[in-house]
Scaffold this active site. Structure first.
Site, PDB file in Angstrom:
ATOM      1  N   THR A  51      47.898  15.473  12.984  1.00  0.00           N
ATOM      2  CA  THR A  51      48.603  16.708  13.296  1.00  0.00           C
ATOM      3  C   THR A  51      48.294  17.174  14.722  1.00  0.00           C
ATOM      4  OG1 THR A  51      48.520  17.341  10.960  1.00  0.00           O
ATOM      5  CG2 THR A  51      49.019  19.087  12.526  1.00  0.00           C
ATOM      6  N   TYR A 138      38.501   9.474   5.417  1.00  0.00           N
ATOM      7  CA  TYR A 138      39.933   9.748   5.536  1.00  0.00           C
ATOM      8  C   TYR A 138      40.662   8.668   4.751  1.00  0.00           C
ATOM      9  CZ  TYR A 138      44.410  10.480   8.097  1.00  0.00           C
ATOM     10  OH  TYR A 138      45.712  10.707   8.455  1.00  0.00           O
ATOM     11  N   LYS A 166      39.010  13.374   2.990  1.00  0.00           N
ATOM     12  CA  LYS A 166      40.353  13.929   2.985  1.00  0.00           C
ATOM     13  C   LYS A 166      41.230  12.982   2.202  1.00  0.00           C
ATOM     14  CE  LYS A 166      44.276  15.479   5.746  1.00  0.00           C
ATOM     15  NZ  LYS A 166      44.869  15.710   7.074  1.00  0.00           N
ATOM     16  N   ILE A 204      42.390  20.406   3.750  1.00  0.00           N
ATOM     17  CA  ILE A 204      42.777  20.289   5.163  1.00  0.00           C
ATOM     18  C   ILE A 204      44.301  20.290   5.201  1.00  0.00           C
ATOM     19  CG2 ILE A 204      42.533  18.944   7.285  1.00  0.00           C
ATOM     20  CD1 ILE A 204      40.004  17.729   6.218  1.00  0.00           C
TER      21      ILE A 204
END
Length: 299
Positions: A51, A138, A166, A204
């Site tokens: 992002t 991740y 995440k 998140i």
């Protein structure tokens, strides 16, 4: 440097966009955004993830942005996204960034290569040797090109640096929450309510760039046991969340923030701005949600 072991990344950690203007990182806008989200109740910021267009930023651009945000005496804690194909390069970047004593690093597996689970374990262990700071795993195959198994993630959780991941797959989120060996940070924005209802403690969510107080309120209502109120708070956000991911992230988020006057609608190519049609849909969707962003802009 102080050592942080097994921290709890609780609350909403915003994967903040990188504001740009005229081809450069807009440091003034980055500072203003950081203050805005602090006032909204966001727990911390994640910089330089997908992002944040992290792979399109140079190291000097990253350090300038870190320093700009951290110059605020009341700055939110920062997690720094650090990814790459070459393990040695990722470790070197982590060692360089360590001087800023971040709250942690968000580190994906080596993308493009498609390593085995053993290769993924080796990669993360090398990164762990490069820092004493916490590392958030991740596990988003769409971005990384490879998926970690729950067993791989829990093997890493046995090491001091690793305490969270995440994760976007609702089934894996549920499994991790049920097993309780590794904190699962929800990265699938439409699954946020279910994640917190299942006992999740952190997330998140990119969509929390918009109406962040509603996202914070939803989480707090769940924690207080007010399930129906939490659902009433979150459900109006669902159409907007779908629109924010209907074109490549972060173009829709940046367009929406630009509509609010918070940043310029600019990405670094090859990322392209959101389409005009999506912009009109975003404006309509945002108009249907009770706005409180205006109050925070003047706080």
């Amino acid at each position: 440097m102080d050592t942080l072991a097994k921290p709890a990344f609780e609350g909403l950690w915003l994967p903040m966009v990188t504001p740009m203007r005229g081809g450069h990182v807009d440091l003034d806008a980055a500072q203003a955004l950081a203050r805005y989200y602090r006032n909204a109740g966001i727990a911390g910021l994640v910089l330089f993830g997908s992002t944040g267009e992290g792979n399109l930023l140079s190291m000097p651009e990253k350090t300038d942005m870190i320093e700009a945000i951290a110059s605020d005496a009341h700055a939110l804690p920062l997690v720094l996204g650090v990814g790459g194909v070459d393990t040695r390069g990722v470790a070197a970047a982590v060692r360089r960034l360590d001087r800023y004593a971040p709250a942690g690093y968000l580190v994906p597996p080596p993308y493009y290569l498609g390593p085995s689970q053993a290769g993924i374990l080796w990669h993360y262990r090398q990164i762990a040797w490069a820092t004493e700071r916490p590392i958030i795993l991740y596990n988003i195959p769409k971005r990384a090109g490879v998926a970690m198994t729950v067993e791989t993630m829990e093997a890493l959780a046995a090491l001091p640096n690793f305490g969270a991941v995440k994760e976007c797959n609702p089934a894996v989120l549920g499994a991790l929450n049920a097993r309780g060996r590794l904190d699962a940070l929800c990265g699938e924005d439409l699954a946020l309510l279910d994640h917190f209802l299942a006992g999740g403690r952190g997330a998140i969510p990119a969509a929390a760039h918009l109406f962040p107080e509603r996202f914070v309120e939803m989480m707090q209502l769940v924690q207080a046991g007010h399930v129906e109120a939490a659902r009433d708070c979150f459900d109006p956000l669902r159409p907007l969340i779908r629109l924010l991911f209907s074109e490549p992230n972060p173009a829709p988020v940046k367009r929406a923030l630009a509509m609010q006057g918070l940043i310029a609608d600019e990405l670094r190519m090859p990322m392209m701005p959101a389409s005009r049609d999506l912009g009109a849909k975003l404006r309509r969707a945002m108009s249907l949600i009770p706005a409180s962003a205006e109050r925070l802009q003047t706080a």
